[in-house]
Enzyme design. Structure first.
Site, PDB file in Angstrom:
ATOM      1  CG  ASN A   1     -31.041  17.658 -25.064  1.00  0.00           C
ATOM      2  OD1 ASN A   1     -32.260  17.612 -24.890  1.00  0.00           O
ATOM      3  ND2 ASN A   1     -30.173  17.233 -24.176  1.00  0.00           N
TER       4      ASN A   1
ATOM      5  CG  HIS B   1     -36.221  16.333 -31.290  1.00  0.00           C
ATOM      6  ND1 HIS B   1     -36.596  16.334 -29.961  1.00  0.00           N
ATOM      7  CD2 HIS B   1     -36.881  15.290 -31.852  1.00  0.00           C
ATOM      8  CE1 HIS B   1     -37.467  15.344 -29.754  1.00  0.00           C
ATOM      9  NE2 HIS B   1     -37.649  14.691 -30.874  1.00  0.00           N
TER      10      HIS B   1
ATOM     11  CB  CYS C   1     -34.800  30.392 -51.805  1.00  0.00           C
ATOM     12  SG  CYS C   1     -33.576  30.837 -50.551  1.00  0.00           S
TER      13      CYS C   1
ATOM     14  CB  CYS D   1     -33.372  33.751 -46.598  1.00  0.00           C
ATOM     15  SG  CYS D   1     -32.590  33.034 -48.050  1.00  0.00           S
TER      16      CYS D   1
ATOM     17  CB  CYS E   1     -34.721  34.818 -50.898  1.00  0.00           C
ATOM     18  SG  CYS E   1     -35.697  33.995 -49.609  1.00  0.00           S
TER      19      CYS E   1
ATOM     20  N   GLY F   1     -32.271  12.314 -18.230  1.00  0.00           N
ATOM     21  CA  GLY F   1     -32.840  13.659 -18.350  1.00  0.00           C
ATOM     22  C   GLY F   1     -33.949  13.794 -19.354  1.00  0.00           C
ATOM     23  CB  THR F   2     -35.717  12.126 -21.693  1.00  0.00           C
ATOM     24  OG1 THR F   2     -36.856  12.325 -22.544  1.00  0.00           O
ATOM     25  CG2 THR F   2     -35.497  10.636 -21.490  1.00  0.00           C
ATOM     26  CB  SER F   3     -40.585  13.825 -19.412  1.00  0.00           C
ATOM     27  OG  SER F   3     -40.754  14.286 -20.769  1.00  0.00           O
TER      28      SER F   3
ATOM     29  CB  ALA G   1     -27.947  14.460 -15.671  1.00  0.00           C
TER      30      ALA G   1
HETATM   31  N1  APR Z   1     -30.792  16.049 -13.973  1.00  0.00           N
HETATM   32  C1  APR Z   1     -31.547  14.979 -14.358  1.00  0.00           C
HETATM   33  N2  APR Z   1     -32.818  15.096 -14.810  1.00  0.00           N
HETATM   34  C2  APR Z   1     -33.331  16.341 -14.884  1.00  0.00           C
HETATM   35  C3  APR Z   1     -32.606  17.496 -14.500  1.00  0.00           C
HETATM   36  C4  APR Z   1     -31.281  17.305 -14.040  1.00  0.00           C
HETATM   37  N3  APR Z   1     -30.510  18.348 -13.650  1.00  0.00           N
HETATM   38  N4  APR Z   1     -33.407  18.581 -14.684  1.00  0.00           N
HETATM   39  C5  APR Z   1     -34.574  18.117 -15.171  1.00  0.00           C
HETATM   40  N5  APR Z   1     -34.540  16.776 -15.283  1.00  0.00           N
HETATM   41  C6  APR Z   1     -35.566  15.865 -15.808  1.00  0.00           C
HETATM   42  C7  APR Z   1     -36.982  16.294 -15.536  1.00  0.00           C
HETATM   43  O1  APR Z   1     -37.420  15.768 -14.290  1.00  0.00           O
HETATM   44  C8  APR Z   1     -37.729  15.648 -16.717  1.00  0.00           C
HETATM   45  O2  APR Z   1     -38.127  14.320 -16.413  1.00  0.00           O
HETATM   46  O3  APR Z   1     -35.421  15.856 -17.214  1.00  0.00           O
HETATM   47  C9  APR Z   1     -36.681  15.602 -17.823  1.00  0.00           C
HETATM   48  C10 APR Z   1     -36.898  16.630 -18.902  1.00  0.00           C
HETATM   49  O4  APR Z   1     -38.113  16.308 -19.547  1.00  0.00           O
HETATM   50  P1  APR Z   1     -38.699  17.322 -20.642  1.00  0.00           P
HETATM   51  O5  APR Z   1     -38.668  18.711 -20.103  1.00  0.00           O
HETATM   52  O6  APR Z   1     -39.999  16.751 -21.089  1.00  0.00           O
HETATM   53  O7  APR Z   1     -37.628  17.276 -21.832  1.00  0.00           O
HETATM   54  P2  APR Z   1     -37.463  16.136 -22.916  1.00  0.00           P
HETATM   55  O8  APR Z   1     -37.817  14.812 -22.359  1.00  0.00           O
HETATM   56  O9  APR Z   1     -36.104  16.299 -23.499  1.00  0.00           O
HETATM   57  O10 APR Z   1     -38.556  16.564 -24.032  1.00  0.00           O
HETATM   58  C11 APR Z   1     -38.546  15.852 -25.233  1.00  0.00           C
HETATM   59  O11 APR Z   1     -40.136  17.440 -26.123  1.00  0.00           O
HETATM   60  O12 APR Z   1     -40.857  19.587 -26.372  1.00  0.00           O
HETATM   61  C12 APR Z   1     -40.166  18.574 -26.987  1.00  0.00           C
HETATM   62  O13 APR Z   1     -38.561  18.869 -28.647  1.00  0.00           O
HETATM   63  C13 APR Z   1     -38.742  18.968 -27.273  1.00  0.00           C
HETATM   64  O14 APR Z   1     -36.817  17.516 -27.352  1.00  0.00           O
HETATM   65  C14 APR Z   1     -37.914  17.932 -26.556  1.00  0.00           C
HETATM   66  C15 APR Z   1     -38.904  16.789 -26.355  1.00  0.00           C
END
Ligand code: APR
Length: 251
Positions: free
Chosen positions: A102, A119, A130, A147, A149, A186-188, A231
Site C-alpha cells: 500500500n 510500491h 529535472c 514541477c 520546471c 488483505g492481499t490477493s 482485517a
Molecule cells: N479485510 C480483509 N481483506 C479484504 C478486505 C477487508 N476489509 N477488503 C478486501 N479484502 C481482500 C480482497 O478479498 C482481496 O483478496 O483484500 C485483497 C485485495 O487484493 P487486491 O485488490 O488485488 O490488492 P493487492 O493485493 O494489494 O494488490 C497488489 O496490485 O494493482 C497493484 O499496486 C497495486 O499494490 C497493488 C498490488
C-alpha cells in the site's frame, strides 16, 4: 473462528521473528477501495491505461484523473483497527516488520515504525525531467501537479513496469527467509514480486496466517491458518487474544 484466533495467537506468541505482508484489503475499512474486488479500482480504470509507467509518460493528464481520485480518498483516510492493531502488536514485540504493497502511509499513522514500502508512498512527488521532489501536500488541489520546471509531476509510487526499490526487495526477502511467522493480510497475492514472499517464508519453515475476506491462491497452498473476514475485526480480535496469552504467561 475464535479457536482459529486463539491458535494464531499461540503461534504469534511463540515466534521470535514475525513478519506481515499487507495489501489494499487492510485499508478498505479506511474508505480506500482495493483493486481487484468487485468494486475495486481496476473495475473502473484499466491498469494498463492508468497504472503503467508507459501510460503515465504518454498521457500524464489522463492518469492524474485516477490519481486524483485516489489522492482524495487517501487524504481523507484514517488508520482503521487493522493498522492500529498491527501497530500495537509491534509495540508488544509480537510483530517485527510489515512489508506493505500500500502507498497510503496508514500503517505508519497507525503506529507501526518498521514498515517496508514495496510500491512507494503517495505522500511525495517527483519530476521525471529535472529530478526535483515535492510533498504532495504542497501541490494539493493542483491537478495535474506541476514541477517548477513546468513538467507534470509523478507520485513516488511504483507503476507497473517500474522496479521495486532495491532495499525494499532485499530486506523483505531477507526477513521472509528468517521469519518464524508470516501474517498475510488483505492481499490477493497476484502481483510479483510481493507475492513471492509467502513462498519464501514457507520454504524456510515459517507458519503462514492469512487474513482475507475471501480465499486466495495462497489459502490452499501455503496458508496454515486462514482467518476469513474483515482485517479490522480479525486483527483487533487477534491483539486481544495475544494480550490474554501474554498475561497468562506472566502470572
Ligand atoms: N479485510 C480483509 N481483506 C479484504 C478486505 C477487508 N476489509 N477488503 C478486501 N479484502 C481482500 C480482497 O478479498 C482481496 O483478496 O483484500 C485483497 C485485495 O487484493 P487486491 O485488490 O488485488 O490488492 P493487492 O493485493 O494489494 O494488490 C497488489 O496490485 O494493482 C497493484 O499496486 C497495486 O499494490 C497493488 C498490488
Amino acid at each position: 473462528m475464535q479457536n482459529l484466533i486463539e491458535q494464531s495467537a499461540d503461534i504469534i506468541g511463540n515466534s521470535e521473528l514475525t513478519l506481515a505482508l499487507t495489501g489494499a484489503g487492510v485499508s478498505v475499512e479506511s474508505g480506500i477501495p482495493d483493486f481487484r474486488s468487485a468494486q475495486g479500482l481496476w473495475s473502473k480504470y484499466d491498469p494498463a491505461e492508468y497504472a503503467a509507467i508507459d501510460a503515465f509518460r504518454a498521457r500524464p493528464e489522463m492518469v492524474w484523473e485516477m490519481l486524483r481520485e485516489m489522492d482524495d480518498l487517501i487524504s481523507d483516510a484514517k488508520p482503521n483497527k487493522a493498522h492500529l492493531g498491527m501497530g500495537e502488536l509491534e509495540r508488544m514485540g509480537c510483530l517485527h516488520w510489515i512489508v506493505t504493497q500500500n502507498v497510503d502511509n496508514l500503517h505508519q499513522r497507525g503506529g507501526s515504525k518498521n514498515v517496508i514500502e514495496y510500491h512507494g508512498n503517495s505522500s511525495t512527488l517527483s519530476c521525471l525531467w529535472c529530478g526535483r521532489g515535492y510533498l504532495s501536500e504542497d501541490r494539493r488541489n493542483q491537478y495535474p501537479p506541476r514541477c517548477d520546471c513546468g513538467k507534470i509531476l509523478k507520485p513516488d509510487v511504483v507503476f507497473f513496469g517500474e522496479a521495486i526499490p532495491q532495499d525494499a526487495l532485499s530486506r523483505s526477502f531477507q526477513l521472509a527467509s528468517a521469519a518464524q511467522v508470516l501474517l498475510v493480510a488483505g492481499t490477493s497475492a497476484v502481483v510479483s514480486p510481493a507475492n513471492s514472499i509467502p513462498a519464501i517464508a514457507k520454504r524456510n519453515g515459517a507458519r503462514i496466517i492469512e487474513i482475507n475476506m475471501e480465499r486466495t491462491h495462497l489459502t490452499d497452498t501455503v496458508t496454515d491458518v486462514f482467518l476469513q473476514g474483515s482485517a479490522g475485526t480479525i486483527i483487533s480480535d487477534l491483539v486481544d487474544a495475544v494480550k490474554r496469552k501474554t498475561a497468562e504467561l506472566s502470572i
